[in-house]
Design a protein around this motif. Structure first.
Motif, PDB file in Angstrom:
ATOM      1  N   GLY A  75      32.397  46.426 -10.895  1.00 28.00           N
ATOM      2  CA  GLY A  75      31.683  45.189 -10.584  1.00 28.00           C
ATOM      3  C   GLY A  75      30.795  45.467  -9.381  1.00 28.00           C
ATOM      4  N   ALA A  76      29.542  45.053  -9.475  1.00 27.45           N
ATOM      5  CA  ALA A  76      28.554  45.473  -8.470  1.00 27.45           C
ATOM      6  C   ALA A  76      28.965  45.175  -7.023  1.00 27.45           C
ATOM      7  N   PRO A  77      29.373  43.926  -6.704  1.00 31.07           N
ATOM      8  CA  PRO A  77      29.694  43.666  -5.288  1.00 31.07           C
ATOM      9  C   PRO A  77      30.906  44.466  -4.797  1.00 31.07           C
ATOM     10  N   LEU A  78      31.893  44.638  -5.656  1.00 28.67           N
ATOM     11  CA  LEU A  78      33.084  45.383  -5.215  1.00 28.67           C
ATOM     12  C   LEU A  78      32.776  46.870  -5.049  1.00 28.67           C
ATOM     13  N   THR A  91      28.239  58.258  -7.451  1.00 24.62           N
ATOM     14  CA  THR A  91      29.375  57.858  -8.291  1.00 24.62           C
ATOM     15  C   THR A  91      28.965  57.005  -9.484  1.00 24.62           C
ATOM     16  N   ARG A  92      28.090  56.023  -9.238  1.00 24.64           N
ATOM     17  CA  ARG A  92      27.625  55.166 -10.348  1.00 24.64           C
ATOM     18  C   ARG A  92      26.167  54.790 -10.086  1.00 24.64           C
ATOM     19  N   PRO A  93      25.306  54.913 -11.086  1.00 24.66           N
ATOM     20  CA  PRO A  93      23.875  54.772 -10.807  1.00 24.66           C
ATOM     21  C   PRO A  93      23.283  53.367 -10.914  1.00 24.66           C
ATOM     22  N   CYS A 116      31.498  40.518 -20.104  1.00 25.13           N
ATOM     23  CA  CYS A 116      32.055  41.446 -19.105  1.00 25.13           C
ATOM     24  C   CYS A 116      32.974  40.687 -18.140  1.00 25.13           C
ATOM     25  N   ASN A 117      33.143  41.208 -16.951  1.00 24.69           N
ATOM     26  CA  ASN A 117      33.929  40.504 -15.938  1.00 24.69           C
ATOM     27  C   ASN A 117      33.062  40.331 -14.696  1.00 24.69           C
ATOM     28  N   ALA A 118      32.720  39.094 -14.417  1.00 26.69           N
ATOM     29  CA  ALA A 118      31.990  38.763 -13.193  1.00 26.69           C
ATOM     30  C   ALA A 118      32.857  37.812 -12.389  1.00 26.69           C
ATOM     31  N   GLY A 150      34.266  35.838  -7.326  1.00 26.07           N
ATOM     32  CA  GLY A 150      33.398  36.259  -8.424  1.00 26.07           C
ATOM     33  C   GLY A 150      32.033  35.616  -8.313  1.00 26.07           C
ATOM     34  N   THR A 151      31.159  35.946  -9.273  1.00 25.08           N
ATOM     35  CA  THR A 151      29.827  35.341  -9.297  1.00 25.08           C
ATOM     36  C   THR A 151      29.774  34.328 -10.456  1.00 25.08           C
ATOM     37  N   ALA A 152      29.641  34.822 -11.691  1.00 24.40           N
ATOM     38  CA  ALA A 152      29.632  33.880 -12.829  1.00 24.40           C
ATOM     39  C   ALA A 152      30.951  33.097 -12.882  1.00 24.40           C
ATOM     40  N   ASN A 189      36.217  46.977 -22.297  1.00 25.58           N
ATOM     41  CA  ASN A 189      36.970  45.736 -22.494  1.00 25.58           C
ATOM     42  C   ASN A 189      37.220  44.928 -21.218  1.00 25.58           C
ATOM     43  N   GLN A 190      36.223  44.887 -20.369  1.00 26.98           N
ATOM     44  CA  GLN A 190      36.406  44.125 -19.123  1.00 26.98           C
ATOM     45  C   GLN A 190      36.642  42.637 -19.398  1.00 26.98           C
ATOM     46  N   GLY A 191      36.067  42.137 -20.510  1.00 22.60           N
ATOM     47  CA  GLY A 191      36.295  40.723 -20.841  1.00 22.60           C
ATOM     48  C   GLY A 191      37.718  40.502 -21.308  1.00 22.60           C
ATOM     49  N   CYS A 193      19.708  43.361 -15.131  1.00 24.31           N
ATOM     50  CA  CYS A 193      20.501  44.424 -15.750  1.00 24.31           C
ATOM     51  C   CYS A 193      21.976  44.048 -15.662  1.00 24.31           C
ATOM     52  N   ASN A 194      22.664  44.106 -16.768  1.00 26.81           N
ATOM     53  CA  ASN A 194      24.107  43.783 -16.770  1.00 26.81           C
ATOM     54  C   ASN A 194      24.783  44.599 -17.868  1.00 26.81           C
ATOM     55  N   LYS A 195      26.057  44.397 -18.002  1.00 25.23           N
ATOM     56  CA  LYS A 195      26.876  45.150 -18.962  1.00 25.23           C
ATOM     57  C   LYS A 195      26.245  45.171 -20.352  1.00 25.23           C
TER      58      LYS A 195
HETATM   59  O1  MRU Z   1      30.906  48.635 -15.521  1.00 24.08           O
HETATM   60  P1  MRU Z   1      31.345  47.492 -14.668  1.00 24.08           P
HETATM   61  O2  MRU Z   1      32.652  46.913 -15.063  1.00 24.08           O
HETATM   62  O3  MRU Z   1      31.288  47.842 -13.190  1.00 24.08           O
HETATM   63  O4  MRU Z   1      30.239  46.381 -14.924  1.00 24.08           O
HETATM   64  C1  MRU Z   1      30.336  45.155 -14.285  1.00 24.08           C
HETATM   65  C2  MRU Z   1      29.363  44.162 -14.758  1.00 24.08           C
HETATM   66  O5  MRU Z   1      28.546  44.434 -15.607  1.00 24.08           O
HETATM   67  C3  MRU Z   1      29.352  42.822 -14.092  1.00 24.08           C
HETATM   68  O6  MRU Z   1      28.894  41.844 -14.973  1.00 24.08           O
HETATM   69  C4  MRU Z   1      28.423  42.867 -12.878  1.00 24.08           C
HETATM   70  O7  MRU Z   1      28.801  43.867 -11.986  1.00 24.08           O
HETATM   71  C5  MRU Z   1      28.348  41.599 -12.167  1.00 24.08           C
HETATM   72  S1  MRU Z   1      29.887  41.215 -11.430  1.00 24.08           S
HETATM   73  C6  MRU Z   1      29.744  40.205 -10.165  1.00 24.08           C
END
Ligand code: MRU
Length: 376
Positions: A61-64, A96-98, A172-174, A183-185, A210-212, A261-263
């Motif tokens: 998750g982007a913020p984390l 680590t992640r782009p 996904c999981n927001a 969270g955001t969403a 399967n984050q959802g 850009c999202n999942k």
């Molecule tokens: O690959 P992930 O699980 O890091 O992807 C996360 C998402 O796509 C979330 O929707 C996104 O980071 C927004 S979460 C506040």
């Protein structure tokens, strides 16, 4: 910005998704690769632990990801506080992640705040910076939740009285697991649920990780929000049959032009929403806006992950043990694009901590006027 109390609970105990250990230097995370079947806390003790946790998605998750990178810098400087090591640390974490831009944002902030300091002050300041990023994230998400609640209230009031719960689709999981708390969403959904608006959430399973199915469903159940997990391809059908009042997702990077850009799979939901007149909102904190990227579709780097995430599935077997099985023929070739870009024209509105805007450069600049004329 004010720091809010811990909010999200696991078995009645309040948690954030990342926190400083009682020893005052190591950092605890919830290992998200083990959810929903096991709740395991993992301690990060050095740069390598932090980089590994982001890369294999123990935290995601982007913020984390941004918050973990900030603590990764603190752990690394504790090992070696030189300016050269700060630069190397940021390079390691950045690799680590782009896609999620919060990573780059947190590391740029670390370089800006720490590189000019005398080396004996760097460690302490790095920990303060990481804690500030975490506290700010919580406050931002609460504000996103409040602004998003206004949107749901408005749409809910327009819905005919006898039409049942307000139906939301998310991908996904927001939720609080993707951020530091709230969270955001899902902050928007939690606020509306707390307000007493009867909600039902369609949770896209979000293949391949399967984050959802694993994380959003786990969070919503813990918070008592009615929901159903659906396979990723159901959303279009639901929207055609008036079973979705609103879509809301998070984002890993929103470009200056409002492209989101999202999942992977988010774009298809936005297309279906447009075709069926369903409002499609994206919730995002300021640090997820990439002011340097003018054209999201053509410029945002899309992460391609290991193909075994597509060819194999993990889950609980009938003996109650967590297992992993192959679902494709032996030797199959698979490709694993982790994100896609939804063009701004498909987004009804961006819900930020400063309010709601149109998904466009003008809309974003109305909320963030200090960015006018800046491209970095
Ligand atoms: O690959 P992930 O699980 O890091 O992807 C996360 C998402 O796509 C979330 O929707 C996104 O980071 C927004 S979460 C506040």
């Amino acid at each position: 910005m004010r720091c809010y109390d811990l909010y999200m609970k696991v078995n009645d105990k309040a948690y954030r998704s990342i926190w400083l250990n009682e020893d005052g230097w190591s950092v605890d995370i919830i290992d998200q690769t083990r959810l929903p079947h096991e709740f395991i806390i993992k301690t990060l003790q050095n740069l390598e632990d932090a980089a590994e946790a982001i890369a294999v998605m123990r935290v995601r998750g982007a913020p984390l990801i941004g918050a973990t990178a900030a603590y990764g810098v603190a752990l690394a400087l504790r090992q070696n506080p030189t300016a050269t090591h700060l630069v190397e640390t940021c390079e390691t974490l950045l690799a680590t992640r782009p896609t999620a831009v919060n990573l780059r944002w947190a590391l740029a902030k670390a370089q800006r705040l720490l590189s000019g300091l005398p080396r004996e002050q760097r460690v302490e300041k790095a920990y303060v910076m990481a804690a500030d990023i975490c506290n700010e994230d919580v406050a931002i998400n609460q504000a996103i939740g409040r602004h998003g609640l206004d949107v749901i209230r408005r749409l809910w009031q327009k819905k005919p009285d006898d039409s049942g719960a307000f139906q939301i689709l998310t991908h996904c999981n927001a939720g609080w697991l993707a951020t530091v708390d709230w969270g955001t969403a899902l902050a928007v959904i939690y606020k509306a649920h707390n307000e007493g608006i009867p909600l039902h959430v369609w949770v896209d399973e979000t293949r391949p990780r399967n984050q959802g199915a694993a994380l959003t469903a786990w969070e919503l159940a813990a918070h008592g929000v009615p929901h159903d997990v659906v396979v990723d391809n159901v959303g279009g059908h639901l929207m055609q049959h008036a079973q979705v009042d609103m879509c809301i997702t998070g984002t890993d990077r929103t470009a200056r032009n409002g492209d989101v850009c999202n999942k992977i799979g988010t774009y298809l939901k936005a297309l279906a929403a447009k075709d069926n007149g369903v409002p499609f909102y994206v919730a995002l904190p300021g640090p997820t806006i990439d002011w340097q990227t003018k054209d999201g579709l053509n410029e945002i780097p899309i992460e391609i992950r290991d193909s075994t995430e597509v060819t194999h599935v993990a889950g609980k077997n009938t003996a109650g043990e967590v297992d992993r099985v192959q679902i494709t023929p032996d030797g199959v070739s698979a490709c694993n694009f982790a994100f896609d870009v939804t063009p701004a024209r498909l987004v009804t509105g961006l819900i930020t901590e400063r309010g709601i805007c149109e998904a466009s450069e003008a809309g974003l600049l109305d909320l963030y006027p200090e960015r006018k004329g800046q491209t970095a």
